[in-house]
Design a protein around this motif. Structure first.
Motif, PDB file in Angstrom:
ATOM      1  N   LEU A 106     -23.797 -61.175 -12.303  1.00 20.20           N
ATOM      2  CA  LEU A 106     -22.830 -61.450 -11.248  1.00 20.20           C
ATOM      3  C   LEU A 106     -22.967 -62.843 -10.647  1.00 20.20           C
ATOM      4  O   LEU A 106     -22.137 -63.250  -9.840  1.00 20.20           O
ATOM      5  CB  LEU A 106     -22.938 -60.391 -10.151  1.00 20.20           C
ATOM      6  CG  LEU A 106     -22.637 -58.957 -10.598  1.00 20.20           C
ATOM      7  CD1 LEU A 106     -22.794 -58.005  -9.435  1.00 20.20           C
ATOM      8  CD2 LEU A 106     -21.257 -58.848 -11.199  1.00 20.20           C
ATOM      9  N   GLY A 107     -24.013 -63.549 -10.982  1.00 24.67           N
ATOM     10  CA  GLY A 107     -24.161 -64.946 -10.572  1.00 24.67           C
ATOM     11  C   GLY A 107     -24.275 -65.148  -9.078  1.00 24.67           C
ATOM     12  O   GLY A 107     -25.057 -64.484  -8.402  1.00 24.67           O
ATOM     13  N   ILE A 135     -30.232 -56.950  -0.077  1.00 26.04           N
ATOM     14  CA  ILE A 135     -29.502 -57.737  -1.065  1.00 26.04           C
ATOM     15  C   ILE A 135     -28.021 -57.495  -0.794  1.00 26.04           C
ATOM     16  O   ILE A 135     -27.576 -56.346  -0.725  1.00 26.04           O
ATOM     17  CB  ILE A 135     -29.848 -57.314  -2.502  1.00 26.04           C
ATOM     18  CG1 ILE A 135     -31.332 -57.516  -2.763  1.00 26.04           C
ATOM     19  CG2 ILE A 135     -29.011 -58.080  -3.501  1.00 26.04           C
ATOM     20  CD1 ILE A 135     -31.807 -56.927  -4.068  1.00 26.04           C
ATOM     21  N   LEU A 136     -27.259 -58.561  -0.631  1.00 24.46           N
ATOM     22  CA  LEU A 136     -25.833 -58.453  -0.360  1.00 24.46           C
ATOM     23  C   LEU A 136     -25.057 -58.863  -1.599  1.00 24.46           C
ATOM     24  O   LEU A 136     -25.312 -59.917  -2.185  1.00 24.46           O
ATOM     25  CB  LEU A 136     -25.457 -59.365   0.818  1.00 24.46           C
ATOM     26  CG  LEU A 136     -24.010 -59.345   1.253  1.00 24.46           C
ATOM     27  CD1 LEU A 136     -23.658 -57.967   1.811  1.00 24.46           C
ATOM     28  CD2 LEU A 136     -23.774 -60.405   2.309  1.00 24.46           C
ATOM     29  N   ASP A 154     -19.725 -51.281   2.647  1.00 25.79           N
ATOM     30  CA  ASP A 154     -19.125 -51.724   3.903  1.00 25.79           C
ATOM     31  C   ASP A 154     -20.076 -51.561   5.090  1.00 25.79           C
ATOM     32  O   ASP A 154     -19.802 -50.815   6.021  1.00 25.79           O
ATOM     33  CB  ASP A 154     -17.824 -50.996   4.190  1.00 25.79           C
ATOM     34  CG  ASP A 154     -16.724 -51.368   3.237  1.00 25.79           C
ATOM     35  OD1 ASP A 154     -16.750 -52.516   2.742  1.00 25.79           O
ATOM     36  OD2 ASP A 154     -15.844 -50.532   2.985  1.00 25.79           O
ATOM     37  N   PRO A 155     -21.212 -52.268   5.060  1.00 27.26           N
ATOM     38  CA  PRO A 155     -22.170 -52.126   6.174  1.00 27.26           C
ATOM     39  C   PRO A 155     -21.620 -52.700   7.465  1.00 27.26           C
ATOM     40  O   PRO A 155     -20.835 -53.562   7.504  1.00 27.26           O
ATOM     41  CB  PRO A 155     -23.384 -52.917   5.701  1.00 27.26           C
ATOM     42  CG  PRO A 155     -22.868 -53.859   4.678  1.00 27.26           C
ATOM     43  CD  PRO A 155     -21.663 -53.229   4.089  1.00 27.26           C
ATOM     44  N   GLY A 172     -29.521 -62.991  -1.367  1.00 26.49           N
ATOM     45  CA  GLY A 172     -30.777 -62.327  -1.044  1.00 26.49           C
ATOM     46  C   GLY A 172     -31.718 -62.335  -2.219  1.00 26.49           C
ATOM     47  O   GLY A 172     -31.497 -63.032  -3.190  1.00 26.49           O
ATOM     48  N   PRO A 173     -32.776 -61.634  -2.133  1.00 27.39           N
ATOM     49  CA  PRO A 173     -33.167 -60.666  -1.105  1.00 27.39           C
ATOM     50  C   PRO A 173     -33.645 -61.354   0.168  1.00 27.39           C
ATOM     51  O   PRO A 173     -34.242 -62.418   0.128  1.00 27.39           O
ATOM     52  CB  PRO A 173     -34.306 -59.879  -1.750  1.00 27.39           C
ATOM     53  CG  PRO A 173     -34.880 -60.805  -2.758  1.00 27.39           C
ATOM     54  CD  PRO A 173     -33.746 -61.685  -3.223  1.00 27.39           C
ATOM     55  N   THR A 174     -33.326 -60.729   1.283  1.00 30.88           N
ATOM     56  CA  THR A 174     -33.755 -61.218   2.585  1.00 30.88           C
ATOM     57  C   THR A 174     -34.539 -60.132   3.290  1.00 30.88           C
ATOM     58  O   THR A 174     -34.462 -58.958   2.954  1.00 30.88           O
ATOM     59  CB  THR A 174     -32.556 -61.616   3.461  1.00 30.88           C
ATOM     60  OG1 THR A 174     -31.733 -60.463   3.661  1.00 30.88           O
ATOM     61  CG2 THR A 174     -31.738 -62.711   2.824  1.00 30.88           C
ATOM     62  N   THR A 175     -35.290 -60.539   4.284  1.00 30.16           N
ATOM     63  CA  THR A 175     -36.045 -59.605   5.102  1.00 30.16           C
ATOM     64  C   THR A 175     -35.272 -59.373   6.395  1.00 30.16           C
ATOM     65  O   THR A 175     -34.939 -60.327   7.086  1.00 30.16           O
ATOM     66  CB  THR A 175     -37.434 -60.183   5.430  1.00 30.16           C
ATOM     67  OG1 THR A 175     -38.090 -60.496   4.201  1.00 30.16           O
ATOM     68  CG2 THR A 175     -38.272 -59.193   6.202  1.00 30.16           C
TER      69      THR A 175
END
Length: 71
Positions: A8-9, A31-32, A70-71, A14-17
């Motif tokens: 998906l490139g 991960i978004l 959809d967060p 992310g990943p973020t904390t």
């Protein structure tokens, strides 16, 4: 994130904390995935992401992976 990023490139962020990085001695990462509104592409991407989740669960059996749409 690296598995999904291969296909998906730059749609992967992310990943973020998160602000609260640990809950009950489990470390959290986010991960978004940002996708276009093309239904065929979304379906294909979902299937690929689920395949990646299965691969990760095989290698890291104690990992818990949750998907939030959809967060």
């Amino acid at each position: 994130a690296d598995l999904v990023r291969q296909r998906l490139g730059n749609r992967i962020l992310g990943p973020t904390t998160p602000m609260i990085s640990r809950v009950r001695n489990m470390y959290l990462r986010q991960i978004l995935v940002k996708l276009e509104k093309d239904t065929a592409f979304i379906k294909e991407s979902k299937e690929y992401i689920l395949e990646c989740i299965v691969l990760v669960k095989k290698e890291f059996s104690t990992a818990r992976i949750g998907v939030d749409v959809d967060p």
